[in-house]
Structures are given as structure tokens and as C-alpha cells.
Write an enzyme that holds these catalytic residues in place. Structure first.
Site, short mmCIF file in Angstrom:
data_model
loop_
_atom_site.label_atom_id
_atom_site.label_comp_id
_atom_site.label_asym_id
_atom_site.label_seq_id
_atom_site.Cartn_x
_atom_site.Cartn_y
_atom_site.Cartn_z
N ALA A 28 36.58 28.05 73.57
CA ALA A 28 35.58 27.03 73.88
C ALA A 28 36.25 25.67 73.70
O ALA A 28 37.46 25.59 73.43
CB ALA A 28 34.40 27.19 72.93
N LYS A 29 35.42 24.64 73.84
CA LYS A 29 35.97 23.28 73.78
C LYS A 29 36.72 23.01 72.48
O LYS A 29 37.70 22.27 72.46
CB LYS A 29 34.84 22.27 73.92
CG LYS A 29 34.45 22.07 75.35
CD LYS A 29 33.40 21.00 75.50
CE LYS A 29 32.72 21.20 76.84
NZ LYS A 29 31.33 20.89 76.84
N ARG A 30 36.26 23.67 71.39
CA ARG A 30 36.92 23.35 70.12
C ARG A 30 38.35 23.89 70.04
O ARG A 30 39.12 23.50 69.19
CB ARG A 30 36.06 23.84 68.94
CG ARG A 30 36.02 25.32 68.75
CD ARG A 30 34.78 25.73 67.96
NE ARG A 30 34.32 27.01 68.44
CZ ARG A 30 34.88 28.17 68.14
NH1 ARG A 30 35.90 28.20 67.32
NH2 ARG A 30 34.42 29.28 68.64
N HIS A 31 38.73 24.79 70.97
CA HIS A 31 40.12 25.25 71.00
C HIS A 31 40.92 24.29 71.89
O HIS A 31 41.53 24.70 72.88
CB HIS A 31 40.20 26.67 71.56
CG HIS A 31 39.47 27.69 70.75
ND1 HIS A 31 38.15 28.01 70.97
CD2 HIS A 31 39.86 28.46 69.71
CE1 HIS A 31 37.77 28.94 70.10
NE2 HIS A 31 38.79 29.22 69.32
N THR A 79 31.73 20.70 83.04
CA THR A 79 31.13 20.26 81.77
C THR A 79 32.18 20.21 80.66
O THR A 79 31.83 20.07 79.49
CB THR A 79 30.00 21.23 81.37
OG1 THR A 79 30.54 22.56 81.33
CG2 THR A 79 28.85 21.19 82.34
#
Ligand code: GLU
Length: 332
Positions: free
Chosen positions: A261-264, A22
Site C-alpha cells: 500500500a501507500k505506506r510501503h 489515487t
């Protein structure tokens, strides 16, 4: 329910990587994957790669390819998986739905499954309620006593139920290789959802049905899944399958204490690789974060095998230093 004996030596384990396709793999996922591989391979075990792609709205083939590529880049290998096959395939959950159906039918035949019509809103209300213990808010059994007629009336009104497991009155005990014995009372456990109202099999049921069918004997994963483990131990017991040994490893967090998370995005393995970071630099830093190296010196995953020791893992989350991507580039 007694805790199963947990060997930290003994027969070579069957371990697994069980990522969901994902998103991209970041250093936090890589940390858990490296430790899963070390725990398994340091005892001569076999590693299984299973793609947990049950949610079609979030899973994408390009993410699956990225996971395989990123783990290989780190020097981690698997003996069975979607790309190499093996005796317990298929290794994609989306191709194993019949197994989850069978497991649910076995539980239902014992009267352990009931339809639950609670909405997300009901459950959010519940989630914000104060609750003792670490297991998070347990489902209070709102739908556990509905009669067949009440269920039929709700379905006739167009409401689609989730399925829940009726938890027994006993608590659950299990052993974590680093923490020792942990237990959860029935009140903290709650009735676990095994199928969502959109008919997608819930993670808890699928992961246990698969770990049992794939003869997984060692589960190493992040601390974020620690609350799931007693629920899964219960399912292993109810399905008559041996319980694997467990090791929950610390999460990597940013300077605000937020888990990666994805934002990193700059700390995804793909971004690090594109920025010129060598796999050996990333591996060495992860080995250092795991307490296996005195300093973050570049190394290969296999160099860490003789050093692996769950007792050396840090006890709490590991905070990433600022400018880590640059430091890794300089180490490369
Ligand atoms: N598929 C889960 C995830 O990616 C992990 C499952 C597990 O290790 O039990 O978060």
C-alpha cells in the site's frame, strides 16, 4: 446462471489496465499490470488503458501522469488510452458518466434498482457481523422493500439514498483461468450498490459498463478484486453484454502478510527508479515472483511473453523478501 465458456486460446483478447489515479504505482500494482499485459499480448491482443477516476476527492492528475510514466518505464504499452486515444474513448471514467446513467436506467426500467438509505454506520455494523463464505458481508436487503411513500419521507427528511441492484435468486458462476469454475450463492452476493449516496457511480457498475462498451474480453487483476467478480458477472448478464474471461493474480505482501500500500513508499516504482533500480531488474523480479523465471534475472517485459502461463502463477500471496529494494539495485 451458467458459467460462460472461457477460452485460454482463440481470438486475440482485448485486455485492459484500469488503475485508479489515487496514489503512486508500487510493485504490487506493477505485478498485476505486467501479468495483464502478458496475458493479453502473449495472445496477440490489444491493450486498453482506462483511468478509473470517478472519485474526485481521491483522484489527482499527477497520479494519473505517474501511472502512465511507471507503466511505460516497465516496458508495458497500450494500444488505446487517455494519451493515445482510440475507437472506444474517452478513456477516463470521469468523462463517461452518461454511460453509467444509461446502464442504471436500463436496470431500473426492469425494476432491478431501489434506493437504499442505510448509513455507513449501518453498513459497518453489518461488516463486523459473522458471515460465512469468502464474498464478505452481503447487504441483507434492509431497504429492498421500502414503499415509494417511505422513500419520499426519507428524502424529505434530507436523507440521500444510494442505489442498489436487486440481485436475482440465482447464484453466479464464472471461470477463473487459474482457479477454474467459481460460484457464489445469492445470499453471499447481496444487493450490490451501483451509485453511492453522494451520487458518485459505484465501481461495480462503472467497470462493467466500461468493459462492455470497450469490448473488453479479458480481465486480469489482483486477487483483492475476486469478490467483485461475481457481482460484475451478474451485471454483464443483466446488461446483456458478453462476459470477459477472468484471471485473478496473487497479491504481493510484506513480511507481516499485509498487501502493499501507500505506506510501503520505498517499493513504489518512482522510489525504486530514484534509488537507481533499472526497469529490467524490477521486471525480472516480477517475472520470478510470477513463476515464469527460475531466478530473478533482469529482463524486458517482452522476454516474458513466450513464458507466460497462468498455471505457473503461485496459488497464494507472494511474500516480498526483506531488503528487496537493495537487492533490485544490485541486480541493476
Ligand atoms: N480501478 C480498480 C483499482 O485500481 C481496478 C479495477 C479493475 O481492474 O477492475 O483497484
Amino acid at each position: 446462471m451458467p458459467a460462460d465458456a472461457v477460452p485460454s486460446s482463440g481470438p486475440p483478447p482485448r485486455g485492459r489496465f484500469a488503475p485508479s489515479p489515487t496514489g503512486g504505482m508500487h510493485l504490487g500494482n506493477a505485478f498485476a499490470a505486467l501479468l495483464a499485459w502478458l496475458a493479453c499480448k502473449s495472445r496477440g491482443g490489444r491493450m486498453v488503458f482506462r483511468l478509473e477516476d470517478l472519485d474526485p476527492a481521491r483522484s489527482r492528475p499527477e497520479f494519473a501522469e505517474g501511472l502512465l510514466r511507471d507503466l511505460s518505464w516497465l516496458g508495458l504499452s497500450w494500444d488505446e488510452g487517455p494519451d493515445v486515444g482510440g475507437p472506444y474513448g474517452p478513456y477516463r471514467q470521469s468523462e463517461r458518466l452518461h454511460l453509467y446513467q444509461e446502464a442504471a436506467e436500463r436496470l431500473a426500467a426492469r425494476g432491478l434498482v431501489y434506493p437504499c438509505f442505510c448509513t455507513r454506520k449501518d453498513l459497518r455494523t453489518l461488516a463486523s457481523a459473522p458471515h460465512a463464505g469468502e464474498a464478505g458481508p452481503a447487504y441483507p436487503g434492509t431497504c429492498a422493500g421500502l414503499t415509494p411513500g417511505e422513500c419520499a419521507a426519507r428524502e424529505a427528511a434530507g436523507r440521500r439514498p444510494a442505489l442498489r441492484l436487486r440481485c436475482p435468486d440465482e447464484g453466479v458462476r464464472f471461470v477463473d483461468l487459474a482457479r477454474g469454475e467459481l460460484c457464489l450463492s445469492p445470499a453471499d452476493l447481496g444487493d450490490v450498490a451501483i451509485r453511492r449516496s453522494d451520487r458518485i457511480w459505484a465501481y461495480q457498475l462503472a467497470v462493467v459498463a466500461d468493459d462492455a462498451a470497450m469490448r473488453i474480453s479479458q480481465v486480469v487483476r489482483g486477487d483483492d478484486l475476486l469478490d467483485s467478480t461475481p457481482r460484475q458477472v451478474l451485471l454483464f448478464h443483466l446488461l446483456g453484454a458478453p462476459t470477459p474471461e477472468f484471471l485473478h493474480v496473487p497479491l504481493l505482501v510484506d513480511e507481516e502478510g499485509q498487501r502493499l500500500a501507500k505506506r510501503h513508499a520505498a517499493l513504489s516504482l518512482a522510489a525504486l527508479r530514484d534509488a537507481g533500480v533499472a526497469a529490467a531488474a524490477a521486471t525480472g523480479w516480477l517475472g520470478f515472483a510470477a513463476g515464469l523465471l527460475p531466478e530473478p534475472a533482469p529482463c524486458r517485459a517482452e522476454d516474458l511473453l513466450p513464458l507466460f502461463d497462468p498455471a505457473r502463477l503461485p496459488r497464494g500471496p507472494v511474500m516480498l523478501p526483506s531488503g528487496l529494494a537493495d537487492r533490485l539495485r544490485r541486480l541493476s
